[in-house]
Design an enzyme around this catalytic site. Structure first.
Site, PDB file in Angstrom:
ATOM      1  N   PHE A 122      45.368  41.032  30.808  1.00  0.00           N
ATOM      2  CA  PHE A 122      45.442  41.161  32.256  1.00  0.00           C
ATOM      3  C   PHE A 122      46.804  41.763  32.603  1.00  0.00           C
ATOM      4  CE2 PHE A 122      45.927  39.677  36.655  1.00  0.00           C
ATOM      5  CZ  PHE A 122      44.745  40.194  37.172  1.00  0.00           C
ATOM      6  N   ASP A 193      46.575  33.681  26.611  1.00  0.00           N
ATOM      7  CA  ASP A 193      46.248  33.519  28.030  1.00  0.00           C
ATOM      8  C   ASP A 193      44.774  33.125  28.121  1.00  0.00           C
ATOM      9  OD1 ASP A 193      45.522  33.795  30.706  1.00  0.00           O
ATOM     10  OD2 ASP A 193      46.862  35.490  31.042  1.00  0.00           O
ATOM     11  N   TYR A 218      42.221  28.540  39.212  1.00  0.00           N
ATOM     12  CA  TYR A 218      41.293  28.827  40.313  1.00  0.00           C
ATOM     13  C   TYR A 218      40.033  29.567  39.889  1.00  0.00           C
ATOM     14  CZ  TYR A 218      44.026  33.229  40.453  1.00  0.00           C
ATOM     15  OH  TYR A 218      44.670  34.398  40.148  1.00  0.00           O
ATOM     16  N   LYS A 219      39.864  29.811  38.604  1.00  0.00           N
ATOM     17  CA  LYS A 219      38.648  30.501  38.149  1.00  0.00           C
ATOM     18  C   LYS A 219      37.607  29.440  37.768  1.00  0.00           C
ATOM     19  CE  LYS A 219      41.377  34.512  36.680  1.00  0.00           C
ATOM     20  NZ  LYS A 219      40.854  35.553  37.580  1.00  0.00           N
ATOM     21  N   ARG A 365      31.446  43.561  37.548  1.00  0.00           N
ATOM     22  CA  ARG A 365      31.608  42.316  36.772  1.00  0.00           C
ATOM     23  C   ARG A 365      30.715  41.216  37.332  1.00  0.00           C
ATOM     24  NH1 ARG A 365      37.550  40.073  36.025  1.00  0.00           N
ATOM     25  NH2 ARG A 365      37.250  39.607  38.243  1.00  0.00           N
TER      26      ARG A 365
END
Lengths: 406, 406
Positions: A122, A193, A218-219, A365
Site C-alpha cells: 500500500f 502489514d 477499520y477494515k 474491487r
C-alpha cells in the site's frame, strides 16, 4: 420471499449477519475498505460519550480503565493474528505505526542499508519508508521491486523486508511463513502489514516468526472510520527496541512527569500520545463479534464466497477480466476484475446498492467480509453487475465524474 | 434555593453553562485536563456512528466530507488562536505533532544544533524532542533550562525554541510575542505548545509571528478524551517545510496510489494516516460552542474566576501556599496551590464532588473553564476545601492510595 443460496444453509457463520447494521437495499462488498457498523456499537459508543466522559469525566481514566484500553484492544486483535497477549497495541494510524516499526527494525540492523518492499505494498507504507530514510540521512535505500521478485532480492544488504501480506488491488497473498524464513536466512528483519489480513484470513505471527506487524482497525475489524491501527512486536524484540516517537504514554511512569524519557517495558513502549478513547472504544466494542469466532471458519467462508463470485462473474460478465489470483490459497478476502470503464461501472453498481470500489487505472474491487455476507448476496450482486454491463447502463455522465475519494 | 454570587449577574457567558452536561453534585475544576461534554455532542456523535458510518458507509467520505474534516476542524480552532484559515489542521496526538513541527523547524535551521526548551514544558514535548534528536543523530543538543532563563539562552546556536505557553503545573504564562521576537532576533524558530492556551486565553499566532504551534483537543476545547490534537504552520513556512511522517493523507493525490510521495501544498501536508472520523467529529461538534464567543470575554471571565478563587482560598485555607503567579496577566486559566498532603486533600475534594487534580510532588491544580463555571461554583468549591482542611477529613487511608492515573 427472498431466495436463498444452498451454500447458506450450511454456513456456520450465518447468524453473525444479524449482528450488523446493514442498510436496506445494500449489498456491501467494500468491507476491505470500511467495515460495517456492528449493531451493538452505537450503544457502546454512546455509553462512553455520555456516561464515561460525560459523567465520570477525568475519573474515568481509572474507573473505566481508559489507560489500558490500547493494550486491552491490542490483545483482542492479537488473538486474530496469532500474537500472544502483550505483543499488540492499538494506537495511532497505520502510517504512523509503519514509521515506528520500520525505525525499530533498522535499529536492529545498523550495518545494513536496504529497505526492501514491493510495488504491491500500500503506497502509504512506501511513502513513510521514504520519509524515514530521508530523515535518517544515513544512506538507506528503499528498493521497490515487483512482488514476485522480493525473494530474489533478499541479500546481506537488506536490513528490513517490509511487505503488505494481501495486495490492496488484487488480493494476492504473500506467503508470510516462507518469506519471513527467507528474510531471516538473509539476516533481514521481516515487517508485515496486515491491513487486508486481520479479521479476514488466518494469520500466525508467532508461528511465522514475524518480527513486526502493523494493520488497520477499520477494515475487516469493523472499528469505524479512521479507527486506531495496531502494531505488533515479536516477543524476541520487545525489550530490545524502542519507538522513535517517544511520547509520554510510552514512558515508564507517565504521571511522574520526569524530564527524561525512560521507555516502559513491553508493547506499551510503542504508544505515543493520549489514547483516542472514543475511537478506541468503538474498535474495542466491534471486536466483541470475533470473540466466539474461529478464523479458520472465516477463511473457509471467505473462500467459498470468493469462489462463487468468480464463477458467477465469469459466467455472466464476460466483459470483465480477473485481476486476482485464481487459486484461493493465493488470494485474500477480495476479488478484483479489470474493465476499462471500471470506474463508471462501479458508480452504476453503487447507485443500485452494490457497493465495491475502484482503484486506478481499471480495477474494480470487491471485498468479502464473511461475517455479514451470504452466498445469496454474491449471486444477487453479480446479477446486478451483469445487468449493468449487458444494458450499458453505466454509460452515463453522472457515473463518469470522479469523486474526491474513490 | 441556591445562592448566586453577585459577579454572576454581570457574566455575559453565563448562558453557556446550560450547553454542557455537568454531572449533578459536581463542581468541575479540571477542564484543563479533560473538558466537559457539551450537551449536543452525544447526538452528533451518534449521528456520525449510525447515519454516516452505519448507513452511508464508504460513501460518507464524499457525502459527508470526511476527507476535509481535519481541515474544517483546524479552521475552527484557528479562529481561537489567531491563525488564518488553512494554517491549522486537527490530527494525531499532540506528541506526534510535536515530532512533526520540531522536525520541520530543524530543517529550516540545518546549521544550528540546539533545541531550547524549559523545565516547565509538558514532559511529552521534551521526550519527543529527545527522541527526534537521537533519531537524527546529527549532534543536536536538547537544552532544558528554567523558564525564566530561556531568554538569556537564545543565541546563534539555537535552531528552535520550543515552549509550552502555559505551564501545566503552575499556570505561569510565557510572553509569546516577546519571546518569539527574541527567538527571531537570535535567528531561531519559535514553536509554541498551546495545550493549556487554546480556548482558555487569547492567543494571536499570526500577530506574534509564531512559526509553529501544536495543541490539545481535549482540554479547554472539550473535544472528548484523547481527542485529536492540532498543528499550526505559519503561512511563511507552509510551502517550505515538509512532514517527517509522510503518510498518504499528506500526499498531493492520495487516491492516485502512486509509489512516490509528493506532498500536497498547504497545511494538509502535515496529516499522515486516515483521519479518525469519530474522534474528529466529536471535536468538530464541541467547537460549535465557541462559534459565537469572543476569546476576550473568556479571558476576562477566567481572570475573574481565578482571582476570586485565590482570594477565597487565601482567606479560608491558610494551610495552602499559592504556586501560581499572583498577577493574572502572568497566569493561564488555572491556579495551583502547594500542600504537602495535597494528593490526599485532592482525593477528599473529589469524593465531595469538587474535581481538580494533583501533580507531584505537592501541587493541587484547579482549572477554570469560563464556559461552564460560575463565580458561585468557586465560592462553593473553596468552602468544601476549607472544610476538608479544617476538619482534617483528608487524613484517611483511602485518600492516600495513589491511583494509576493521577
Amino acid at each position: 420471499m427472498t431466495s436463498q443460496h444452498p451454500s447458506d444453509q450450511n454456513d456456520n457463520l450465518r447468524h453473525k449477519k444479524d449482528a450488523f447494521h446493514l442498510p436496506e437495499g445494500v449489498i456491501y462488498l467494500d468491507g476491505n475498505s470500511l467495515g460495517v457498523l456492528p449493531k451493538h456499537v452505537p450503544g457502546r459508543v454512546a455509553d462512553v460519550v455520555t456516561e464515561q466522559w460525560g459523567t465520570s469525566l477525568i475519573r474515568a481514566w481509572n474507573s473505566h480503565s481508559w489507560f489500558d484500553l490500547p493494550l486491552r484492544t491490542g490483545d483482542r486483535i492479537g488473538r486474530l493474528i496469532g500474537a500472544p497477549n502483550g505483543t499488540v497495541v492499538a494506537c495511532d494510524s497505520t502510517s504512523v505505526n509503519v514509521f515506528k516499526v520500520l525505525s525499530a527494525a533498522l535499529s536492529l540492523r545498523p550495518e545494513r542499508k536496504v529497505i526492501l518492499s514491493d510495488s504491491g505494498n500500500f503506497p502509504t507504507d512506501l511513502y513513510v519508508a521514504a520519509g524515514l530514510k530521508d530523515l535518517l540521512a544515513k544512506g538507506h535505500e528503499l528498493k521497490i521491486v515487483a512482488p514476485e521478485e522480493v525473494e530474489a532480492m533478499l541479500d546481506d544488504q537488506v536490513a528490513a523486508m517490509m511487505l503488505t501480506q494481501v495486495d490492496y488491488r488484487t488480493g494476492r497473498v504473500h506467503d508470510m511463513n516462507d518469506l519471513t524464513r527467507k528474510a531471516h536466512d538473509a539476516g533481514a528483519i521481516a515487517i508485515w502489514d496486515l491491513a487486508h489480513s486481520a479479521g479476514a484470513i488466518e494469520v500466525d505471527l508467532l508461528g511465522a516468526k514475524a518480527d513486526f506487524a502493523i494493520g488497520c482497525g477499520y477494515k475487516y475489524l469493523n472499528g469505524g472510520p479512521g479507527a486506531p491501527a495496531f502494531l505488533y512486536v515479536s516477543p524476541d524484540h520487545l525489550d530490545k527496541v524502542s519507538s522513535p516517537l517517544t511520547g509520554w504514554m510510552g514512558h515508564e511512569a507517565p504521571f511522574a512527569f520526569d524530564l527524561d524519557y525512560r521507555p516502559v517495558s513491553g508493547i506499551a513502549c510503542m504508544t505515543v500520545g493520549t489514547p483516542a478513547i472514543l475511537a478506541l472504544s468503538s474498535l474495542h466494542a466491534a471486536l466483541d463479534i470475533f470473540e466466539d469466532v474461529d478464523m479458520a471458519d472465516i477463511r473457509a467462508k471467505s473462500i467459498s464466497l470468493s469462489e462463487l463470485f468468480i464463477a458467477e462473474v465469469e459466467a455472466r460478465c464476460p466483459q470483465l477480466t480477473l485481476a486476482s489470483p485464481r487459486s484461493p490459497s493465493e488470494r485474500g478476502s477480495q476479488v478484483s476484475f479489470r474493465f476499462g470503464e471500471g470506474y463508471a461501472v462501479m458508480q452504476a453498481l453503487i447507485a443500485r446498492g452494490v457497493i465495491g470500489d475502484f482503484r486506478a487505472p481499471d480495477v474494480m474491487r470487491f471485498g468479502f467480509a464473511p461475517l455479514y455476507l451470504s452466498h445469496q448476496d454474491i449471486v444477487d450482486a453479480v446479477a446486478i453487475l451483469a445487468d449493468i454491463l449487458d444494458t450499458g447502463s453505466w454509460d452515463r455522465p453522472e457515473f463518469k465524474t470522479r469523486a474526491k475519494v474513490t
